[in-house]
Scaffold this motif. Structure first.
Motif, PDB file in Angstrom:
ATOM      1  N   ASN A  28      -4.110   8.712  -2.026  1.00  0.00           N
ATOM      2  CA  ASN A  28      -3.347  10.170  -1.174  1.00  0.00           C
ATOM      3  C   ASN A  28      -2.706  10.493  -2.480  1.00  0.00           C
ATOM      4  OD1 ASN A  28      -4.859  10.045   1.267  1.00  0.00           O
ATOM      5  ND2 ASN A  28      -2.809   8.924   2.178  1.00  0.00           N
ATOM      6  N   ILE A  29      -1.845   9.759  -2.887  1.00  0.00           N
ATOM      7  CA  ILE A  29      -0.716  10.186  -3.997  1.00  0.00           C
ATOM      8  C   ILE A  29      -1.598  10.787  -5.388  1.00  0.00           C
ATOM      9  CG2 ILE A  29       1.013   9.237  -5.620  1.00  0.00           C
ATOM     10  CD1 ILE A  29       1.641   7.115  -3.737  1.00  0.00           C
ATOM     11  N   ALA A  30      -2.886  10.160  -5.571  1.00  0.00           N
ATOM     12  CA  ALA A  30      -3.448  10.540  -6.717  1.00  0.00           C
ATOM     13  C   ALA A  30      -3.687  12.095  -6.335  1.00  0.00           C
ATOM     14  CB  ALA A  30      -4.462   9.911  -7.102  1.00  0.00           C
ATOM     15  N   ASN A  31      -4.123  12.538  -5.148  1.00  0.00           N
ATOM     16  CA  ASN A  31      -4.835  13.621  -4.733  1.00  0.00           C
ATOM     17  C   ASN A  31      -3.636  14.645  -4.207  1.00  0.00           C
ATOM     18  OD1 ASN A  31      -7.679  13.949  -5.325  1.00  0.00           O
ATOM     19  ND2 ASN A  31      -7.308  11.817  -4.052  1.00  0.00           N
ATOM     20  N   ALA A  32      -2.331  14.372  -4.694  1.00  0.00           N
ATOM     21  CA  ALA A  32      -1.280  15.142  -4.025  1.00  0.00           C
ATOM     22  C   ALA A  32      -1.398  16.486  -4.395  1.00  0.00           C
ATOM     23  CB  ALA A  32       0.165  14.609  -4.390  1.00  0.00           C
ATOM     24  N   ASP A  33      -1.837  16.954  -5.569  1.00  0.00           N
ATOM     25  CA  ASP A  33      -2.057  18.511  -6.202  1.00  0.00           C
ATOM     26  C   ASP A  33      -3.336  18.904  -5.827  1.00  0.00           C
ATOM     27  OD1 ASP A  33       0.713  18.294  -6.528  1.00  0.00           O
ATOM     28  OD2 ASP A  33       0.197  17.628  -8.591  1.00  0.00           O
ATOM     29  N   SER A  65      -4.864  14.114   3.675  1.00  0.00           N
ATOM     30  CA  SER A  65      -4.535  12.639   3.276  1.00  0.00           C
ATOM     31  C   SER A  65      -5.263  11.774   4.406  1.00  0.00           C
ATOM     32  CB  SER A  65      -2.903  12.538   3.699  1.00  0.00           C
ATOM     33  OG  SER A  65      -2.759  12.830   4.744  1.00  0.00           O
ATOM     34  N   LYS A  66      -5.345  10.692   4.113  1.00  0.00           N
ATOM     35  CA  LYS A  66      -6.118   9.551   4.764  1.00  0.00           C
ATOM     36  C   LYS A  66      -5.076   8.348   5.278  1.00  0.00           C
ATOM     37  CE  LYS A  66     -10.554  10.656   2.575  1.00  0.00           C
ATOM     38  NZ  LYS A  66     -10.159  12.060   2.175  1.00  0.00           N
ATOM     39  N   GLU A  67      -5.633   7.768   6.183  1.00  0.00           N
ATOM     40  CA  GLU A  67      -4.785   6.334   6.704  1.00  0.00           C
ATOM     41  C   GLU A  67      -5.642   5.532   7.203  1.00  0.00           C
ATOM     42  OE1 GLU A  67      -2.050   7.679   9.810  1.00  0.00           O
ATOM     43  OE2 GLU A  67      -3.547   8.679  10.971  1.00  0.00           O
ATOM     44  N   GLU A 118      -9.026  10.535   8.478  1.00  0.00           N
ATOM     45  CA  GLU A 118      -8.403  11.429   7.774  1.00  0.00           C
ATOM     46  C   GLU A 118      -7.186  12.369   8.800  1.00  0.00           C
ATOM     47  OE1 GLU A 118     -10.505  15.401   6.743  1.00  0.00           O
ATOM     48  OE2 GLU A 118     -10.836  14.346   5.229  1.00  0.00           O
ATOM     49  N   ARG A 119      -6.112  12.617   8.385  1.00  0.00           N
ATOM     50  CA  ARG A 119      -5.149  13.235   8.986  1.00  0.00           C
ATOM     51  C   ARG A 119      -5.449  14.763   8.925  1.00  0.00           C
ATOM     52  NH1 ARG A 119      -0.627  10.436   5.671  1.00  0.00           N
ATOM     53  NH2 ARG A 119      -0.657   8.445   6.254  1.00  0.00           N
ATOM     54  N   ASN A 120      -5.544  15.605   9.911  1.00  0.00           N
ATOM     55  CA  ASN A 120      -5.866  16.794  10.065  1.00  0.00           C
ATOM     56  C   ASN A 120      -4.541  17.776  10.151  1.00  0.00           C
ATOM     57  OD1 ASN A 120      -8.506  16.416  10.229  1.00  0.00           O
ATOM     58  ND2 ASN A 120      -8.489  15.788  12.256  1.00  0.00           N
ATOM     59  N   TYR A 121      -4.063  17.629   9.240  1.00  0.00           N
ATOM     60  CA  TYR A 121      -2.973  18.970   8.989  1.00  0.00           C
ATOM     61  C   TYR A 121      -2.491  19.155   7.488  1.00  0.00           C
ATOM     62  CZ  TYR A 121       0.297  14.724   7.686  1.00  0.00           C
ATOM     63  OH  TYR A 121       0.773  13.509   7.441  1.00  0.00           O
ATOM     64  N   SER A 122      -2.158  20.379   7.390  1.00  0.00           N
ATOM     65  CA  SER A 122      -1.907  20.703   6.073  1.00  0.00           C
ATOM     66  C   SER A 122      -0.247  21.107   6.110  1.00  0.00           C
ATOM     67  CB  SER A 122      -2.481  22.094   5.716  1.00  0.00           C
ATOM     68  OG  SER A 122      -3.902  21.803   5.640  1.00  0.00           O
ATOM     69  N   VAL A 147      -1.019  16.004   1.879  1.00  0.00           N
ATOM     70  CA  VAL A 147      -0.167  14.889   1.352  1.00  0.00           C
ATOM     71  C   VAL A 147       1.297  15.194   1.483  1.00  0.00           C
ATOM     72  CG1 VAL A 147      -0.068  13.407  -0.443  1.00  0.00           C
ATOM     73  CG2 VAL A 147      -2.131  14.193  -0.233  1.00  0.00           C
ATOM     74  N   ASP A 148       1.870  14.134   2.265  1.00  0.00           N
ATOM     75  CA  ASP A 148       3.505  14.437   2.402  1.00  0.00           C
ATOM     76  C   ASP A 148       3.889  13.204   1.262  1.00  0.00           C
ATOM     77  OD1 ASP A 148       5.996  14.443   2.770  1.00  0.00           O
ATOM     78  OD2 ASP A 148       5.838  14.025   4.995  1.00  0.00           O
ATOM     79  N   MET A 149       4.410  13.680   0.058  1.00  0.00           N
ATOM     80  CA  MET A 149       4.919  12.361  -0.884  1.00  0.00           C
ATOM     81  C   MET A 149       5.881  11.516  -0.441  1.00  0.00           C
ATOM     82  SD  MET A 149       2.902  12.269  -3.274  1.00  0.00           S
ATOM     83  CE  MET A 149       3.754  11.565  -4.528  1.00  0.00           C
ATOM     84  N   ASP A 150       6.852  12.090   0.471  1.00  0.00           N
ATOM     85  CA  ASP A 150       7.860  11.165   1.093  1.00  0.00           C
ATOM     86  C   ASP A 150       7.224  10.152   1.926  1.00  0.00           C
ATOM     87  OD1 ASP A 150       9.842  12.607  -0.623  1.00  0.00           O
ATOM     88  OD2 ASP A 150      10.281  14.113   1.036  1.00  0.00           O
ATOM     89  N   ARG A 151       6.361  10.727   2.810  1.00  0.00           N
ATOM     90  CA  ARG A 151       5.622   9.822   3.509  1.00  0.00           C
ATOM     91  C   ARG A 151       4.948   8.758   3.158  1.00  0.00           C
ATOM     92  NH1 ARG A 151       2.421  11.410   9.051  1.00  0.00           N
ATOM     93  NH2 ARG A 151       1.388   9.428   9.452  1.00  0.00           N
ATOM     94  N   GLU A 152       4.040   9.051   1.816  1.00  0.00           N
ATOM     95  CA  GLU A 152       3.229   8.184   1.384  1.00  0.00           C
ATOM     96  C   GLU A 152       4.258   7.265   0.601  1.00  0.00           C
ATOM     97  OE1 GLU A 152       0.063   8.097   1.782  1.00  0.00           O
ATOM     98  OE2 GLU A 152      -0.176  10.188   2.847  1.00  0.00           O
ATOM     99  N   MET A 153       5.312   7.639  -0.156  1.00  0.00           N
ATOM    100  CA  MET A 153       6.106   6.469  -0.693  1.00  0.00           C
ATOM    101  C   MET A 153       6.692   5.625   0.263  1.00  0.00           C
ATOM    102  SD  MET A 153       5.463   7.203  -3.850  1.00  0.00           S
ATOM    103  CE  MET A 153       6.729   6.479  -4.815  1.00  0.00           C
ATOM    104  N   ALA A 154       7.042   6.159   1.543  1.00  0.00           N
ATOM    105  CA  ALA A 154       7.609   5.264   2.551  1.00  0.00           C
ATOM    106  C   ALA A 154       6.563   4.369   2.936  1.00  0.00           C
ATOM    107  CB  ALA A 154       8.199   5.874   3.475  1.00  0.00           C
ATOM    108  N   ASN A 155       5.299   4.845   3.100  1.00  0.00           N
ATOM    109  CA  ASN A 155       4.209   4.042   3.588  1.00  0.00           C
ATOM    110  C   ASN A 155       3.858   2.774   2.490  1.00  0.00           C
ATOM    111  OD1 ASN A 155       3.902   5.112   6.151  1.00  0.00           O
ATOM    112  ND2 ASN A 155       2.257   6.415   5.023  1.00  0.00           N
ATOM    113  N   MET A 156       4.101   3.257   1.189  1.00  0.00           N
ATOM    114  CA  MET A 156       3.687   2.239   0.213  1.00  0.00           C
ATOM    115  C   MET A 156       4.719   1.164   0.079  1.00  0.00           C
ATOM    116  SD  MET A 156       3.356   2.846  -4.000  1.00  0.00           S
ATOM    117  CE  MET A 156       1.426   3.650  -3.841  1.00  0.00           C
TER     118      MET A 156
END
Length: 130
Positions: A28-33, A39-41, A80-84, A92-101
């Motif tokens: 998810n982080i790699a595909n942030a742009d 994003s997936k979970e 797959e999360r179905n929101y943009s 991809v919400d970078m803050d959410r991904e970093m918190a999940n990591m």
């Protein structure tokens, strides 16, 4: 006959879950742009249902492998999360991904600490308490 208690196999399943989750978060982080990327979970519910099914089949007298080891732990489900969150359709919400990591890293470290303690106890028993 079980070679190890169920605790070690449950910790092993937890480590497999954490590993898959780490890979999904990194992807998810790699595909942030990447435009249009969703994003997936990792689906914990799917993993829990799979483990419950394996436990019930092993409890019914069937033992698929020697020593009671689980040879088919199953694959975690990735959804797959179905929101943009951006105009380009990226979800991809970078803050959410970093918190999940960070959360996943704490979970992984706790499991490693626990399995290390189990193996240390087994090593002490094998050596006869020395």
């Amino acid at each position: 006959m079980n070679l190890f208690t169920g605790t070690i196999s449950k910790i092993e399943s937890g480590l497999a879950y954490s590993s898959v989750k780490q890979k999904v978060i990194a992807n998810n982080i790699a595909n942030a742009d990447t435009p249009g990327y969703k994003s997936k979970e990792v689906s914990f519910k799917g993993i829990l249902q799979n483990e419950m099914k394996l436990q019930s089949s092993n409890g019914s007298g069937k033992n698929p492998s020697p020593f009671g080891m689980n040879t088919d732990p199953g694959e975690p489900r990735i959804a797959e999360r179905n929101y943009s969150i951006r105009q380009n359709g990226n979800g991809v919400d970078m803050d959410r991904e970093m918190a999940n990591m960070a959360t996943n890293q704490i979970y992984y470290d706790a499991l490693i600490e626990r399995i290390s303690g189990k193996f240390s106890t087994l090593n002490t028993v094998i050596k006869g308490g020395k």
